[in-house]
Enzyme design. Structure first.
Site, short mmCIF file in Angstrom:
data_model
loop_
_atom_site.label_atom_id
_atom_site.label_comp_id
_atom_site.label_asym_id
_atom_site.label_seq_id
_atom_site.Cartn_x
_atom_site.Cartn_y
_atom_site.Cartn_z
N GLN A 116 39.84 75.04 61.30
CA GLN A 116 38.48 74.80 61.78
C GLN A 116 37.65 74.13 60.68
O GLN A 116 37.65 74.56 59.53
CB GLN A 116 37.84 76.14 62.21
CG GLN A 116 36.50 75.99 62.92
CD GLN A 116 36.60 75.27 64.28
OE1 GLN A 116 37.62 75.29 64.94
NE2 GLN A 116 35.52 74.62 64.67
N ASP A 158 44.74 68.98 66.83
CA ASP A 158 43.35 68.49 66.73
C ASP A 158 43.30 66.96 66.74
O ASP A 158 42.23 66.38 66.90
CB ASP A 158 42.72 68.98 65.42
CG ASP A 158 41.79 70.16 65.63
OD1 ASP A 158 41.20 70.27 66.72
OD2 ASP A 158 41.63 70.95 64.68
N LYS A 202 38.49 79.67 71.23
CA LYS A 202 39.82 79.05 71.33
C LYS A 202 40.89 80.13 71.52
O LYS A 202 41.78 80.00 72.37
CB LYS A 202 40.10 78.20 70.08
CG LYS A 202 39.24 76.93 70.03
CD LYS A 202 39.30 76.20 68.70
CE LYS A 202 38.30 75.04 68.70
NZ LYS A 202 38.26 74.28 67.42
N1 GUN Z 1 34.76 71.44 63.99
C1 GUN Z 1 34.03 70.87 64.96
N2 GUN Z 1 34.81 70.43 65.96
C2 GUN Z 1 36.08 70.74 65.60
C3 GUN Z 1 37.34 70.52 66.24
O1 GUN Z 1 37.47 69.96 67.34
N3 GUN Z 1 38.42 70.98 65.55
C4 GUN Z 1 38.31 71.58 64.34
N4 GUN Z 1 39.43 71.97 63.73
N5 GUN Z 1 37.16 71.78 63.73
C5 GUN Z 1 36.04 71.34 64.36
#
Ligand code: GUN
Length: 292
Positions: free
Chosen positions: A96, A119, A52
């Protein structure tokens, strides 16, 4: 059978974003800024967050990575989020997941300001999604919609079977596919661990979205001829012959299902790359709102 290539589709989204950021910066604005919070050192989470951050740099976003120890208290994490909420230079915040067991994920998600919830996990964002209002769509389902749009795959009137009911993928995916918009208007069935004869339900799907996190779960006998198969799984499976000691497996037995599908996403190189594209689009939207 056609491969739905996440590299090609995500690159197209990223090129549009890059251009838009260049124009905004040329007009004298600051760059959009995403803050990512990573708690602990889960290997998969490390990889996702690193990707990211790298993608932010590639499209001209600023990013800040905040790393916290796995033993951090819930209150300390919540205070970190409150600080980011109050920081006018931060447009989007992501924490995350998963988080260590002693931290409440719902509490963390609710503490993120809904205006910065790129998110799309905050109850306000989810409520707006359900009601068909403009919102931040969770990045993976959003990425899948962008993939369908890129390849111009008609969905109207199709029967979509979504396997998995997580807040991150399955449930928002089912809402999007059933909603009244160009890549929605499906009849949707959502399957989970209590669904009797899941294979028979899957065989009815014109579209199958596999998002349950079980490597190679979907086999050819579960798939109708000509189905569109979207594989959301990314599980690390130990493999001594692989350089890193593991291989990434999807939720679909790719080789056998590919023979029956009309379109299929590979793993890696499919949905994972689109997730990042979705997140970046949300971040740009959050940023643009601050200009108004
Ligand atoms: N863990 C797995 N997929 C995601 C996501 O799209 N965002 C976040 N913050 N954590 C995740």
């Amino acid at each position: 059978m056609q491969i739905l290539d996440g590299k090609i589709a995500s690159l197209s989204v990223k090129e549009q974003l890059t251009q838009e950021v260049q124009q905004l910066v040329a007009a004298g604005h600051r760059a959009p800024h995403l803050a990512a919070v990573l708690v602990g050192n889960n290997g998969a989470s490390e990889t996702y967050v690193a990707s990211k951050v790298k993608n932010c740099a590639e499209i001209g976003f600023q990013s800040t990575l905040i790393r916290l120890d796995a033993a951090v208290s819930e209150e300390e994490l919540l205070n970190t989020i409150r600080g980011l909420n109050a920081d006018n230079n931060i447009d989007g915040i992501l924490v995350q997941l998963p988080l260590p067991k002693h931290i409440s994920e719902p509490k963390v998600i609710e503490t993120i300001s809904a205006e910065k919830d790129v998110d799309g996990f905050h109850p306000v964002s989810v409520g707006r999604l359900v009601q068909g209002l403009e919102t931040f769509i969770p990045a993976t389902p959003y990425g899948i919609m962008l993939m369908l749009e890129h390849y111009k795959i008609p969905t109207k009137g199709k029967h979509a079977v979504v396997i998995g009911r997580s807040n991150i993928v399955g449930r928002p995916m089912s809402i999007l596919l059933s909603s009244n918009h160009p890549y929605g208007n499906c009849t949707v069935t959502i399957c989970h661990s209590h669904t009797p004869d899941l294979a028979a339900v899957c065989r009815q799907g014109d579209i199958i979205v596999a998002a349950l996190g079980k490597p190679e779960f979907v086999t050819a006998d579960m798939v109708k001829d000509g189905a569109i198969v979207i594989d959301v799984g990314i599980t690390r499976v130990e493999d001594a012959t692989a350089k890193k000691g593991f291989r990434i497996k999807g939720d679909v037995s790719f080789d056998q299902v590919a023979e029956k599908a009309s379109y299929i996403t590979p793993v890696p190189g499919g949905v994972g790359l689109m997730t990042i594209a979705g997140l970046m689009k949300n971040t740009l939207v959050a940023y643009k709102r601050t200009l108004k």
